[in-house]
Design an enzyme around this catalytic site. Structure first.
Site, PDB file in Angstrom:
ATOM      1  N   HIS A 169       0.997  -1.122  -0.032  1.00 61.16           N
ATOM      2  CA  HIS A 169      -0.020  -0.045  -0.027  1.00 61.16           C
ATOM      3  C   HIS A 169       1.019   1.299   0.009  1.00 61.16           C
ATOM      4  CE1 HIS A 169      -2.263   3.291   2.114  1.00 61.16           C
ATOM      5  NE2 HIS A 169      -3.227   2.821   1.255  1.00 61.16           N
TER       6      HIS A 169
ATOM      7  N   HIS B 106       1.670  10.957  -2.115  1.00 60.14           N
ATOM      8  CA  HIS B 106       0.400  10.984  -1.258  1.00 60.14           C
ATOM      9  C   HIS B 106      -0.463  12.300  -1.455  1.00 60.14           C
ATOM     10  CE1 HIS B 106      -2.045   9.289   1.948  1.00 60.14           C
ATOM     11  NE2 HIS B 106      -2.676   8.979   1.111  1.00 60.14           N
TER      12      HIS B 106
END
Length: 583
Positions: free
Chosen positions: A121, A167
Site C-alpha cells: 500500500h 500521497h
C-alpha cells in the site's frame, strides 16, 4: 578491591565463560534410542528421519545425502554421527521448519483470484502517510522481499507537464513516475518470477494519461501484459502463464470523473464548480482520494470535452495498458455482490468497510472473491503507516490485503509469515474451503462455529546464537540476558492464542524444556507466532527475535527455527530448537 573493579571482573568472567551449547537431556536420550556405541549410522539416521521427523517418504539414499552434507561440520566418519554432530545437524539450516531450500509447490495454474497475493500500500512512501519522503527505495526493498503488488499514486507536477508519485493532499515529497517504473523493471523478478501487478491511483489529465501509456510501454516492453478487449475478462489468467510479466491495474480513463459526477451534487459558485460529497455513502466506502471536496474551475482544461479526438486517442492508449480493470461500484453492498459473476472484476475497500459488511454479508463476500479480485487497504486514520489484522481479509478470501511495507510490528510479521509459504514466491493458493461450493451452492461462512481439526503440540527445548550475533541483536556482550519465549497461533479468532515460557536468568543459551498445545479449527489459514524477549524489571522488556510460519507448511519433528529482527531480517545465528507434533 573496589566495588567498581569487582563489577569489571564479574563482567569479564561472564563474557569469557561463553561456551558451546550443551546438548539438552531430552536430545541425549533421543540420540541413545537411535544410535549404537555412541554413533548414529545411516540406518539409525534414516529411521530417526522417518519416525521422529515425519519424513516417511525419504529413501535411505536421500538420508545418506543429508548426512554427507555435514562434512563441512567436521564429521570424521561420513556415514555416522556422534552426538555432537547430531546436535549440530538439529541446529543447522538444513533442518528447517519449512522446506529447504524453499520451492514453489502450490498449483499455479488456477486463476489469479484463487491466490493470496503479497500486496503493498502506497509502496513509494518511506514513512508516515502525511510528511514522509516518496522514494524508489521502499519499492525496491518490497520487491526484494517478494511483494508482488506495487501501488503508485499518480499526480501532475506543479507545471502539469510531468507525473509525480506522491500521497495527494499531504506534505509527502514527490518522486518521478519514470524513476519508480525503472526501479520496478530492474527489481521485479529478483525474489520471484511470478507476475508483478502495478495498481495505479490516477489523478491525471487525458494528456498525462497518454504520457503514462508511453512511459509504461517503453519501460516494460514485451514484459507488459496489455488489454486487447473492450469487455471485461471472463476469468483472470493464472500465475504460471504470467511468469516474468508486468500487469497494470487501474480504473478506465475518465471513470474517476464520471463516478464523482454521478455520486455528488454540483452547484455553481461564482464561476467555480464546488463538488459536494453526497451524504449517502455506499456501505463499501470509497477510496481515500474520493473523500475530499473537489474544486474545479470552469476555465481549467483538466476535464473539458474540447479536442475530443485527441482525448479519445489518449484514452485508447491508456486503456490498452489496463490488463486488470479496477471498478468503482455504487449502490451499496447489493451492487458489489450482485455483479455479473460470469465476468471478473477488481474492487477495493478499506478495512473498516470490510468490517462493517462482514457480519451480515460474509458468505457473499467469500463467494464474490472466488472469481473476482478484492483489494483491502488501511483506513485513512492510519497516518503513522501502521497496519491492521490481515486475517480480516484472508478469512473472506480477499486476495490483495494491502500493507504499508515500510512499517514494522506484529501485523507485518503476520504478513511476512503468510508469504513464507509456497517458496516465498508472493502467491499463496487459497485453501480449498474458500474456493469450493457445497452441494446446495453454499460457501464457507467466516462466522460459523467449526470443530477442532487438529492440535499442534510444541516443545521448546532451547535457544542459541545471541552471543554470536551481538551486532544484530544489540545485547550487551558482558551481561547475559534473562530470556523468555512467547509462542502461539494467529488465525481465526477461535484459533488465536499466545502462551509464555518461564524466564531463564543470565544465560546466553537458555534451556526451557516446556510444552504447549494449540487446538485449531482452521489450520489452513493459521500462522505460528514466536517471539523472544529479555525480561527487564524496571523497563520495557527488550526484543530478542521473532518469526511467523505458516502452519500448513510446518514440518513435524525437531526443527531449528531461525529468528528475525524487528524489521523482518533474519539473524545470522539466532534460532530456537523446537519440536512439532500434530494430532
Amino acid at each position: 578491591m573496589s566495588k567498581q573493579s569487582y563489577r569489571v571482573c564479574c563482567c569479564f568472567s561472564r563474557k569469557f565463560n561463553l561456551k558451546e551449547a550443551e546438548v539438552p537431556a531430552d536430545i541425549k536420550a533421543l540420540f541413545e534410542n537411535y544410535s549404537e556405541n555412541g554413533l548414529m549410522n545411516i540406518e539409525h539416521f534414516h529411521k530417526f528421519l522417518i519416525e521422529v521427523q515425519g519424513d516417511d517418504k525419504l529413501t535411505r539414499e536421500e538420508a545418506e545425502t543429508v548426512m554427507k552434507s555435514f562434512k563441512n561440520l567436521n564429521i570424521l566418519q561420513p556415514k555416522s554421527l556422534s552426538i555432537k554432530e547430531f546436535f549440530r545437524y538439529l541446529l543447522s539450516e538444513i533442518n528447517a521448519p519449512l522446506s529447504h531450500p524453499p520451492k514453489v509447490h502450490h498449483d499455479m495454474a488456477a486463476p489469479l483470484s484463487h491466490y493470496f497475493i503479497y500486496t503493498g500500500h502506497n509502496s513509494y512512501l518511506t514513512g508516515n502517510q502525511i510528511s514522509s519522503d516518496s522514494s524508489v527505495v521502499p519499492i525496491i526493498e518490497a520487491l526484494k522481499r517478494g511483494v508482488r503488488v506495487i501501488e503508485l499514486d499518480m499526480w501532475p507536477n506543479s507545471d502539469k507537464d510531468d507525473i509525480h508519485i506522491m500521497h495527494g493532499g499531504t506534505l509527502t515529497s514527490p518522486v518521478k513516475l519514470i524513476d519508480c517504473l525503472k526501479a520496478i523493471r530492474e527489481n521485479a523478478f529478483v525474489a520471484s518470477e511470478y507476475p508483478v501487478i502495478i495498481t495505479l491511483e490516477d489523478h491525471l489529465t487525458p494528456a498525462l494519461q497518454a504520457k503514462v501509456a508511453e512511459m509504461v510501454s517503453e519501460t516494460f516492453g514485451e514484459t507488459l501484459i496489455c488489454s486487447t478487449s473492450e469487455s471485461s475478462l471472463q476469468e483472470f489468467q493464472c500465475p504460471d502463464s504470467l511468469k516474468r510479466r508486468v500487469i497494470i491495474s487501474t480504473k478506465a480513463p475518465k471513470e474517476y470523473l464520471d463516478q464523482t459526477k454521478s455520486l455528488n451534487e454540483q452547484v455553481d459558485d461564482g464561476g467555480v464548480k464546488v463538488v459536494k460529497k453526497s451524504s449517502e455513502e455506499p456501505v463499501w466506502g470509497k477510496e481515500i482520494a474520493d473523500l475530499a471536496v473537489k474544486f474545479v474551475h470552469e476555465d481549467e482544461g483538466e476535464y473539458k470535452d474540447d479536442d475530443d479526438d485527441l482525448e479519445q486517442d489518449a484514452a485508447l492508449k491508456y486503456k490498452q495498458l489496463i490488463a486488470i480493470r479496477a471498478e468503482k461500484m455504487k449502490g451499496g453492498i447489493k451492487a458489489w455482490l450482485g455483479v455479473d459473476l460470469k465476468k471478473a472484476h477488481r474492487v477495493s475497500l478499506n478495512e473498516e468497510n470490510l468490517e462493517k459488511a462482514a457480519p451480515t454479508h460474509g458468505t457473499e463476500i467469500v463467494r464474490f472473491n472466488q472469481r473476482n479480485l478484492m483489494r483491502v487497504y488501511p483506513k485513512a486514520m492510519r497516518i503513522d503507516s501502521s497496519n491492521y489484522n490481515p486475517f480480516k481479509g484472508w478469512i473472506h478470501g480477499a486476495q490483495m490485503v494491502a500493507f504499508n511495507m515500510q512499517s514494522h510490528g506484529r501485523s507485518l510479521w503476520l504478513m511476512q509469515g503468510m508469504f513464507r509459504a509456497n517458496g516465498g514466491c508472493g502467491y499463496v493458493k487459497k485453501p480449498d474451503f474458500l474456493l469450493k461450493k457445497g452441494p446446495n451452492n453454499e460457501v464457507f461462512d467466516p462466522k460459523g462455529s467449526l470443530p477442532v481439526k487438529t492440535t499442534l503440540k510444541i516443545k521448546i527445548y532451547m535457544g542459541v546464537g545471541w552471543n554470536l550475533d551481538f551486532k544484530s541483536t544489540h545485547f550487551d556482550a558482558y551481561s547475559p540476558p534473562d530470556f523468555y519465549v512467547k509462542i502461539g497461533i494467529a488465525g481465526i479468532p477461535s484459533d488465536s492464542a499466545m502462551k509464555k515460557t518461564e524466564i531463564i536468568a543470565d544465560n546466553w543459551m537458555p534451556v526451557w524444556n516446556e510444552e504447549f498445545e494449540f487446538p485449531m479449527s482452521v489450520p489452513e489459514l493459521a500462522l505460528l507466532r514466536v517471539e523472544v524477549h529479555e525480561f527487564d524489571v524496571s523497563e520495557k522488556d527488550d526484543f530478542g527475535g521473532q518469526t511467523c510460519l505458516p502452519i500448513s507448511e510446518l514440518k513435524s519433528g525437531i526443527r531449528a527455527v531461525p529468528l528475525h529482527d524487528y524489521k523482518g531480517n533474519k539473524y545470522k545465528s539466532v534460532k530456537l530448537l523446537l519440536r512439532f507434533c500434530f494430532t
